[in-house]
Design an enzyme around this catalytic site. Structure first.
Site, short mmCIF file in Angstrom:
data_model
loop_
_atom_site.label_atom_id
_atom_site.label_comp_id
_atom_site.label_asym_id
_atom_site.label_seq_id
_atom_site.Cartn_x
_atom_site.Cartn_y
_atom_site.Cartn_z
N ARG A 234 -15.25 -9.26 13.76
CA ARG A 234 -15.25 -8.02 12.97
C ARG A 234 -16.05 -7.01 13.77
NH1 ARG A 234 -11.67 -9.84 10.34
NH2 ARG A 234 -11.65 -10.33 8.13
N GLU A 263 -12.30 0.73 12.01
CA GLU A 263 -10.86 0.64 12.25
C GLU A 263 -10.07 1.02 10.99
OE1 GLU A 263 -11.06 -3.65 13.28
OE2 GLU A 263 -9.79 -4.00 11.53
N HIS A 281 -6.44 -4.91 16.02
CA HIS A 281 -6.72 -6.01 15.08
C HIS A 281 -5.45 -6.82 14.82
CE1 HIS A 281 -9.40 -7.39 11.47
NE2 HIS A 281 -8.69 -8.39 11.96
P1 NAP Z 1 -15.80 -20.19 10.40
O1 NAP Z 1 -15.17 -21.48 10.78
O2 NAP Z 1 -16.41 -20.07 9.05
O3 NAP Z 1 -16.86 -19.82 11.54
C1 NAP Z 1 -17.70 -18.76 11.38
C2 NAP Z 1 -18.83 -18.76 12.38
O4 NAP Z 1 -19.76 -17.76 11.94
C3 NAP Z 1 -19.58 -20.08 12.43
O5 NAP Z 1 -19.91 -20.37 13.76
C4 NAP Z 1 -20.82 -19.79 11.62
O6 NAP Z 1 -21.97 -20.44 12.08
C5 NAP Z 1 -21.05 -18.32 11.87
N1 NAP Z 1 -21.83 -17.75 10.76
C6 NAP Z 1 -21.50 -17.72 9.45
N2 NAP Z 1 -22.48 -17.12 8.74
C7 NAP Z 1 -23.44 -16.78 9.63
C8 NAP Z 1 -24.69 -16.14 9.51
N3 NAP Z 1 -25.15 -15.72 8.33
N4 NAP Z 1 -25.41 -15.94 10.62
C9 NAP Z 1 -24.96 -16.35 11.82
N5 NAP Z 1 -23.77 -16.98 11.98
C10 NAP Z 1 -23.03 -17.18 10.90
O7 NAP Z 1 -14.74 -19.01 10.46
P2 NAP Z 1 -13.46 -18.88 11.42
O8 NAP Z 1 -12.27 -19.43 10.74
O9 NAP Z 1 -13.81 -19.37 12.77
O10 NAP Z 1 -13.30 -17.28 11.44
C11 NAP Z 1 -14.32 -16.47 12.00
C12 NAP Z 1 -14.05 -15.00 11.75
O11 NAP Z 1 -13.02 -14.55 12.61
C13 NAP Z 1 -13.52 -14.65 10.35
O12 NAP Z 1 -14.54 -14.63 9.38
C14 NAP Z 1 -12.91 -13.29 10.59
O13 NAP Z 1 -13.87 -12.27 10.38
C15 NAP Z 1 -12.52 -13.34 12.07
N6 NAP Z 1 -11.06 -13.29 12.23
C16 NAP Z 1 -10.49 -12.28 12.95
C17 NAP Z 1 -9.10 -12.23 13.11
C18 NAP Z 1 -8.45 -11.17 13.92
O14 NAP Z 1 -7.30 -10.85 13.65
N7 NAP Z 1 -9.10 -10.61 14.92
C19 NAP Z 1 -8.30 -13.19 12.49
C20 NAP Z 1 -8.92 -14.21 11.77
C21 NAP Z 1 -10.30 -14.26 11.64
P3 NAP Z 1 -22.20 -22.00 11.99
O15 NAP Z 1 -21.42 -22.56 13.15
O16 NAP Z 1 -23.65 -22.15 12.15
O17 NAP Z 1 -21.65 -22.44 10.67
#
Ligand code: NAP
Length: 315
Positions: A234, A263, A281
């Site tokens: 994000r 965005e 995005h």
């Molecule tokens: P996920 O499995 O929940 O992983 C999220 C990561 O963020 C984990 O490494 C987690 O840390 C970390 N995190 C969560 N809360 C935190 C905090 N308070 N402080 C520090 N680190 C924190 O999610 P995911 O499925 O990989 O997706 C990640 C993100 O990608 C989504 O939330 C979304 O915003 C983004 N995304 C973007 C697109 C795009 O089109 N560009 C598409 C899909 C998703 P831990 O490892 O310690 O749990």
């Protein structure tokens, strides 16, 4: 009172996605959360589930307009637009669409990293404009394979990115809130230490207030003049002003970005840079993955309205 239990909320829903949802359950439609207040009070009183797609805030005041609301089914894994604390306080469940999109987002992260390092945008323009024949080769760029990468947030998508880059013989470093079972990869307790150690810094964090500016000005400075930032998470997860300052001053080498603070209205400073690769995005934006996301969203709506367990709850 109406019989309609489902509200489809989001102007970005494709027609076929809307059709699939409304074929399963009679549904009302609004462009976004701001339009819910204008719905007929009888309809609002009957709505139990919202299928939501978008990045505009879905907060407590909106939830309170829907007295029977029990589910907000988000289209996307990132649900930072939804106030989950407010939802939980009201007994409203929230679901998202994890896993089905991780491959696509990781693919795009790798593409951004290589496109930036190998100056592919410049290369394309050079070949497509005919200047190759008249001006000769473009300047040499830089090697990706075998370099060092730092993943900020080794969650589902971060892990997929790291696995791909490991196949590029890259040395994998990462930071997360806790160390993972990842033999051979190097854990850093904070982003500044991670940034100091790597050539490429790839951000794969969740969005929302807790991670706002997590990749700080200090982390960007620590990356140094050969450093490249890739962000597919994000816009909020990095200090965007500090990133722009560094890109303009050349204190880092460049960036590959799929997400931005404001965005789709990018800070105009981005448009003047020649060391960035910018994408609108589109991390999960393939036909296959968007279909899988829409189906998972519908499956969550159906599970809720038919009284079964939710597939992918977040609260
Ligand atoms: P996920 O499995 O929940 O992983 C999220 C990561 O963020 C984990 O490494 C987690 O840390 C970390 N995190 C969560 N809360 C935190 C905090 N308070 N402080 C520090 N680190 C924190 O999610 P995911 O499925 O990989 O997706 C990640 C993100 O990608 C989504 O939330 C979304 O915003 C983004 N995304 C973007 C697109 C795009 O089109 N560009 C598409 C899909 C998703 P831990 O490892 O310690 O749990």
């Amino acid at each position: 009172m109406s019989d309609t239990q489902l509200l489809i909320c989001g102007k970005n829903f494709k027609q076929e996605e809307r059709d699939r949802l409304s074929a399963a359950f009679p549904a009302a439609f609004v462009d976004g959360p701001a339009d819910i207040a204008a719905l007929d009070a009888g309809l609002r009183a009957s709505l139990r589930a919202v299928a939501f797609k978008g990045h505009t805030a879905f907060g407590a005041e909106t939830m309170d307009l829907l007295p029977q609301l029990g589910l907000i089914a988000n289209y996307g894994v990132g649900y930072d637009a939804i106030d989950v604390t407010a939802a939980s306080a009201r007994g409203v469940k929230v679901t998202n669409t994890p896993d089905v999109l991780s491959d696509d987002v990781a693919d795009l992260a790798v593409a951004l990293l290589i496109a930036q390092a190998r100056t592919m945008i410049r290369g394309h323009a050079h070949a497509a404009s005919g200047r190759w024949a008249t001006e000769g080769e473009i300047p040499l760029n830089r090697k990706v394979s075998g370099s060092t990468v730092g993943i900020v947030g080794l969650g589902r998508i971060g892990r997929e990115i790291a696995d791909r880059l490991a196949a590029f013989k890259m040395d994998i470093h990462y930071t997360s809130r806790s160390e993972k079972e990842t033999p051979g990869w190097t854990y850093h307790a904070d982003v500044v230490s991670l940034a100091k150690a790597v050539d490429f810094l790839v951000i794969a964090l969740v969005g929302g207030p807790e991670t706002k500016g997590h990749v700080s000005r200090a982390a960007i400075e620590a990356l140094g003049p050969r450093g490249v930032v890739v962000n597919i998470s994000r816009g909020s997860t990095i200090d965007e002003g500090a990133l722009l300052d560094a890109l303009e001053a050349g204190t880092i080498a460049g960036a590959g970005l799929d997400v931005f603070e404001n965005e789709p209205n990018l800070d105009p400073r981005f448009l003047k840079l020649d060391n960035v690769v910018l994408q609108p995005h589109q991390g999960s934006g393939t036909v296959e993955t968007r279909t899988a996301m829409a189906v998972l969203q519908l499956d969550n709506v159906a599970a809720f309205l038919e009284g079964r367990d939710l597939l992918t709850p977040v609260n």
